[in-house]
Design a protein around this motif. Structure first.
Motif, PDB file in Angstrom:
ATOM      1  N   ILE A 179     -30.249   1.417  -5.528  1.00 59.54           N
ATOM      2  CA  ILE A 179     -30.289   0.047  -5.025  1.00 59.54           C
ATOM      3  C   ILE A 179     -30.883  -0.032  -3.619  1.00 59.54           C
ATOM      4  N   ASN A 180     -30.714   1.001  -2.803  1.00 57.44           N
ATOM      5  CA  ASN A 180     -31.288   1.005  -1.454  1.00 57.44           C
ATOM      6  C   ASN A 180     -32.603   1.778  -1.380  1.00 57.44           C
ATOM      7  N   ARG A 181     -33.085   2.224  -2.538  1.00 54.49           N
ATOM      8  CA  ARG A 181     -34.335   3.000  -2.558  1.00 54.49           C
ATOM      9  C   ARG A 181     -35.493   2.227  -3.190  1.00 54.49           C
ATOM     10  N   VAL A 182     -35.167   1.098  -3.801  1.00 60.18           N
ATOM     11  CA  VAL A 182     -36.175   0.288  -4.490  1.00 60.18           C
ATOM     12  C   VAL A 182     -36.307  -1.055  -3.783  1.00 60.18           C
ATOM     13  N   SER A 183     -37.525  -1.466  -3.477  1.00 60.76           N
ATOM     14  CA  SER A 183     -37.731  -2.744  -2.784  1.00 60.76           C
ATOM     15  C   SER A 183     -37.353  -3.907  -3.689  1.00 60.76           C
ATOM     16  N   ILE A 184     -37.021  -5.029  -3.081  1.00 58.13           N
ATOM     17  CA  ILE A 184     -36.623  -6.203  -3.857  1.00 58.13           C
ATOM     18  C   ILE A 184     -37.790  -6.722  -4.707  1.00 58.13           C
ATOM     19  N   SER A 185     -39.023  -6.539  -4.223  1.00 59.10           N
ATOM     20  CA  SER A 185     -40.193  -6.961  -5.004  1.00 59.10           C
ATOM     21  C   SER A 185     -40.323  -6.142  -6.282  1.00 59.10           C
ATOM     22  N   TYR A 186     -40.180  -4.822  -6.156  1.00 58.48           N
ATOM     23  CA  TYR A 186     -40.253  -3.956  -7.333  1.00 58.48           C
ATOM     24  C   TYR A 186     -39.107  -4.273  -8.295  1.00 58.48           C
ATOM     25  N   LEU A 187     -37.919  -4.465  -7.726  1.00 61.18           N
ATOM     26  CA  LEU A 187     -36.746  -4.690  -8.561  1.00 61.18           C
ATOM     27  C   LEU A 187     -36.815  -6.032  -9.274  1.00 61.18           C
ATOM     28  N   SER A 188     -37.293  -7.062  -8.597  1.00 65.84           N
ATOM     29  CA  SER A 188     -37.357  -8.378  -9.224  1.00 65.84           C
ATOM     30  C   SER A 188     -38.315  -8.372 -10.413  1.00 65.84           C
ATOM     31  N   SER A 189     -39.440  -7.681 -10.299  1.00 63.07           N
ATOM     32  CA  SER A 189     -40.366  -7.629 -11.437  1.00 63.07           C
ATOM     33  C   SER A 189     -39.786  -6.801 -12.573  1.00 63.07           C
ATOM     34  N   TYR A 190     -39.042  -5.755 -12.238  1.00 61.75           N
ATOM     35  CA  TYR A 190     -38.410  -4.921 -13.269  1.00 61.75           C
ATOM     36  C   TYR A 190     -37.358  -5.707 -14.048  1.00 61.75           C
ATOM     37  N   LEU A 191     -36.579  -6.501 -13.323  1.00 59.88           N
ATOM     38  CA  LEU A 191     -35.495  -7.254 -13.957  1.00 59.88           C
ATOM     39  C   LEU A 191     -35.965  -8.585 -14.551  1.00 59.88           C
ATOM     40  N   GLY A 192     -37.217  -8.950 -14.271  1.00 57.81           N
ATOM     41  CA  GLY A 192     -37.719 -10.225 -14.774  1.00 57.81           C
ATOM     42  C   GLY A 192     -37.068 -11.410 -14.087  1.00 57.81           C
ATOM     43  N   ILE A 193     -36.787 -11.255 -12.798  1.00 59.13           N
ATOM     44  CA  ILE A 193     -36.123 -12.298 -12.013  1.00 59.13           C
ATOM     45  C   ILE A 193     -37.010 -12.664 -10.831  1.00 59.13           C
ATOM     46  N   ASP A 194     -37.191 -13.963 -10.593  1.00 60.53           N
ATOM     47  CA  ASP A 194     -37.939 -14.409  -9.428  1.00 60.53           C
ATOM     48  C   ASP A 194     -37.313 -13.817  -8.169  1.00 60.53           C
TER      49      ASP A 194
END
Length: 210
Positions: A179-194
């Protein structure tokens, strides 16, 4: 000083190979010393810096990579030139587009290092020859395929049956060290969340955790 640095590098490379072989033994306990020796004879170890690519899209994979240390992101580029994350490959996981590997067809994804990474690589041909020579290695390959299929099924069902907040909470539960190693931009696209919606979800969860 140079000899000391070289000894450190050699020790790290040996540790990476040992970790990979231990992972094989853990997944397939019946594997023999001869079978492990065969696998080891085909291994190479690669150190990649952050932002470097391990696999390029539209190329045929010649090897499968076991992540000893570091973190990679698998993504594709959509028609609008957006990078869409599909996986994060952390330590003790395999960096590969598995279906493309076993069919020897072009990979659909880029695999790029988020962090400096050390990857143990095993050539596809060496794997296939091992399947023909050693029964336990064939079983090991099947077990790896089952793990990949299970992870893909979990991801598919998360989009079918979970809402945005549930997908985020499931990600934290399954990957607490990411959770602290992945940027919010990368994570949002992975989760399909704006991105803005994901930020609100994170603030809401943080607020309720106090």
């Amino acid at each position: 000083m140079q000899d000391y640095k070289n000894s450190q590098i050699n020790r790290k490379l040996k540790e990476a190979i040992t970790t990979f072989l231990n992972s094989v033994n853990s997944l397939c306990p019946k594997v023999t010393r001869a079978e492990l020796n065969y696998l080891e004879s085909g291994l190479t170890v690669t150190e990649l810096k952050s932002k470097h690519f391990y696999i390029q899209a539209n190329t045929i994979q010649k090897e499968i990579g076991f992540v000893f240390s570091g973190l990679l992101r698998a993504f594709y580029v959509d028609k609008d030139c957006n990078e869409i994350s599909v996986n994060f490959i952390r330590e003790d996981r395999y960096a590969t587009h598995y279906s493309a590997l076993i069919t020897q067809t072009p990979c659909k994804y880029y695999f790029q290092c988020i962090e400096p990474s050390i990857i143990v690589s095993l050539p596809y041909k060496h794997i296939q020859d091992g399947y023909n020579k050693f029964p336990n290695l064939e079983r090991y390959g099947r077990l790896v395929a089952e793990e990949v299929l299970k992870m893909q099924q979990i991801r598919i069902e998360s989009f079918l049956f979970a809402n945005a907040e549930e997908r985020y909470l499931d990600f934290i539960k399954e990957n607490p060290n990411l959770i602290n190693r992945v940027s919010i931009s990368y994570l949002s696209s992975y989760l399909g969340i704006d991105r803005r919606s994901l930020t609100r979800i994170r603030k809401k969860i943080a607020y309720h955790s106090f």
